[in-house]
Design an enzyme around this catalytic site. Structure first.
Site, PDB file in Angstrom:
ATOM      1  N   HIS A 223       0.851  -1.193   0.000  1.00 38.02           N
ATOM      2  CA  HIS A 223       0.000   0.000   0.000  1.00 38.02           C
ATOM      3  C   HIS A 223       0.882   1.237   0.000  1.00 38.02           C
ATOM      4  CE1 HIS A 223       1.101  -0.496   4.240  1.00 38.02           C
ATOM      5  NE2 HIS A 223       0.882   0.811   4.379  1.00 38.02           N
ATOM      6  N   ASP A 225       0.772   5.174   1.842  1.00 37.70           N
ATOM      7  CA  ASP A 225       0.061   5.790   2.960  1.00 37.70           C
ATOM      8  C   ASP A 225      -0.741   7.007   2.483  1.00 37.70           C
ATOM      9  OD1 ASP A 225       1.094   3.922   4.686  1.00 37.70           O
ATOM     10  OD2 ASP A 225       2.650   5.234   5.502  1.00 37.70           O
ATOM     11  N   HIS A 280       4.814   0.111   0.048  1.00 37.93           N
ATOM     12  CA  HIS A 280       5.529  -0.719   1.012  1.00 37.93           C
ATOM     13  C   HIS A 280       4.641  -1.839   1.531  1.00 37.93           C
ATOM     14  CE1 HIS A 280       3.678   2.723   3.081  1.00 37.93           C
ATOM     15  NE2 HIS A 280       3.598   1.992   4.187  1.00 37.93           N
ATOM     16  N   ARG A 289       7.174  -8.974  15.775  1.00 40.26           N
ATOM     17  CA  ARG A 289       7.728  -7.666  15.409  1.00 40.26           C
ATOM     18  C   ARG A 289       6.703  -6.582  15.753  1.00 40.26           C
ATOM     19  NH1 ARG A 289       7.246  -4.277  10.848  1.00 40.26           N
ATOM     20  NH2 ARG A 289       9.094  -2.990  10.545  1.00 40.26           N
TER      21      ARG A 289
HETATM   22  O1  AKG Z   1       5.280  -2.114  10.263  1.00 41.50           O
HETATM   23  C1  AKG Z   1       5.834  -1.406   9.444  1.00 41.50           C
HETATM   24  O2  AKG Z   1       7.062  -1.356   9.348  1.00 41.50           O
HETATM   25  C2  AKG Z   1       5.021  -0.562   8.490  1.00 41.50           C
HETATM   26  C3  AKG Z   1       3.604  -0.330   8.910  1.00 41.50           C
HETATM   27  C4  AKG Z   1       2.804   0.407   7.883  1.00 41.50           C
HETATM   28  O3  AKG Z   1       3.113   0.436   6.726  1.00 41.50           O
HETATM   29  C5  AKG Z   1       1.576   1.124   8.284  1.00 41.50           C
HETATM   30  O4  AKG Z   1       1.170   1.048   9.474  1.00 41.50           O
HETATM   31  O5  AKG Z   1       0.991   1.815   7.407  1.00 41.50           O
HETATM   32 FE   FE2 Z   2       2.089   2.098   5.660  1.00 47.30          FE
END
Ligand code: AKG
Ligand code: FE2
Length: 343
Positions: A223, A225, A280, A289
């Site tokens: 996606h 952001d 990403h 994690r």
């Molecule tokens: O967990 C991550 O490193 C990225 C999280 C992410 O892309 C988001 O919360 O929009």
């Molecule tokens: Fe994100």
């Protein structure tokens, strides 16, 4: 409700969109099996990742702008966020995700209501399969939901999150000023930056539980952001990948003390497509994690219009529209939203 959350409000929380009780699952259920059928592999996880920039470096501003153009993401040290505060956020989030599932369910996000609380990633409704993830979103005051989790002991969590959010806001606005100046926009003339009113700010605590079959699961699906800028704190465990043309999925290796900064859709539109809104994803991992994402977007009525110049192009690549309108389009078209508003 902020503009970001609004885009997803009608699509959320079918009963199947409640996180699994991960502690009691020892094999990957079919509902969580993702097969990579795209042609985006081979993955470039071994390529050099995005740049690491020291904000105290006299050349930092130039390096940041270069990273906005080439990657849309960079790692930042010298950012001034105290290590102790970053550690406190990590330990408060661990405390939260360690709670028994019944307790976390008390703070479940409600469909059509506030987007604060516990649940799957807001992008879940756009996918058939479920992600190996549980999250907790904070918009506005964290108190009401925290009280549901810890009726007598919520203050430490709330104080930490509020303090963290205010430190990140100052840093984010410093970065925004640098980027706006490169677009020939005078930050002094940007009302929402000066007055801090109506901003859409969300803090998302992400947990990717230890996965029994990580290569067939997905932490967060690809996606971009719906923000101007996102500031991410990763824990020591790697999992975040960014898509780079020519290289495929490239790992953003966590660097001790660094934060990851990524540009969202609004800087991409403002820069007439010159700055990258980075696509990403997060892969599932064998060990748990955590990550913490701070999303910053202008108020819903802010008009996003591509900047035109010799450097950014003299023909607008995107239509001019308000933040709220774009958020609505993203909520409907998701990954195709930018092509929907393309001229
Ligand atoms: O967990 C991550 O490193 C990225 C999280 C992410 O892309 C988001 O919360 O929009
Ligand atoms: Fe994100």
């Amino acid at each position: 409700m902020g503009a970001l959350a609004e885009s997803y409000k009608d699509t959320l929380l079918e009963p199947q969109h409640i996180p699994l009780d991960y502690g009691s699952v020892h094999t990957l259920p079919d509902s969580h099996v993702w097969l990579d059928e795209s042609n985006e592999s081979p993955s470039g996880v071994h390529s050099t990742g995005p740049p690491l920039i020291d904000l105290a470096d006299p050349d930092a501003e130039r390096l940041i702008i270069q990273a906005c153009e080439t990657w849309g993401v960079f790692q930042l040290i010298g950012h001034g966020i105290p290590t102790k505060l970053m550690e406190a956020v990590q330990s408060e989030a661990e405390k939260l995700f360690d709670l028994p599932v019944d307790q976390k369910m008390k703070a479940l996000r409600s469909p059509g209501g506030s987007q604060s609380g516990y649940g799957l990633p807001p992008i879940s409704p756009f996918f058939e399969k479920l992600m190996w993830h549980e999250g907790y979103h904070i918009m506005g005051s964290p108190i009401d939901h925290a009280k549901l989790l810890w009726p007598n002991d919520y203050q430490g969590f709330c104080d930490t999150m509020v303090h963290y959010r205010s430190q990140l806001k100052a840093l984010t606005e410093q970065l925004i000023c640098i980027i706006l100046k490169s677009l020939n926009i005078n930050p002094e003339e940007v009302a929402w930056l000066k007055e801090s009113q109506g901003l859409s700010i969300g803090l998302q605590l992400n947990c990717y539980p230890a996965c029994p079959d990580p290569t067939r699961a997905m932490g967060i699906a690809p996606h971009t952001d719906t923000s101007l800028i996102t500031i991410l704190q990763q824990s020591k465990v790697s999992g975040l990948q960014v898509f780079k043309d020519g290289a495929g999925w490239v790992l953003v290796q966590p660097v001790l003390g660094a934060i990851t900064v990524n540009l969202g859709d609004f800087f991409h539109i403002l820069s007439n497509g010159v700055f990258t809104t980075v696509r990403h994803r997060v892969v599932a991992t064998q060990v748990r994690r955590l990550s913490f994402a701070y999303f910053y977007a202008p108020p819903g009525d802010f008009i996003v219009s591509p900047v035109l110049s010799k450097d950014f192009g003299e023909v607008p690549r995107y239509q001019t529209l308000s933040v709220k309108e774009f958020v609505g389009i993203k909520g409907k078209h998701f990954e195709k939203a930018l092509s929907v508003i393309q001229n």
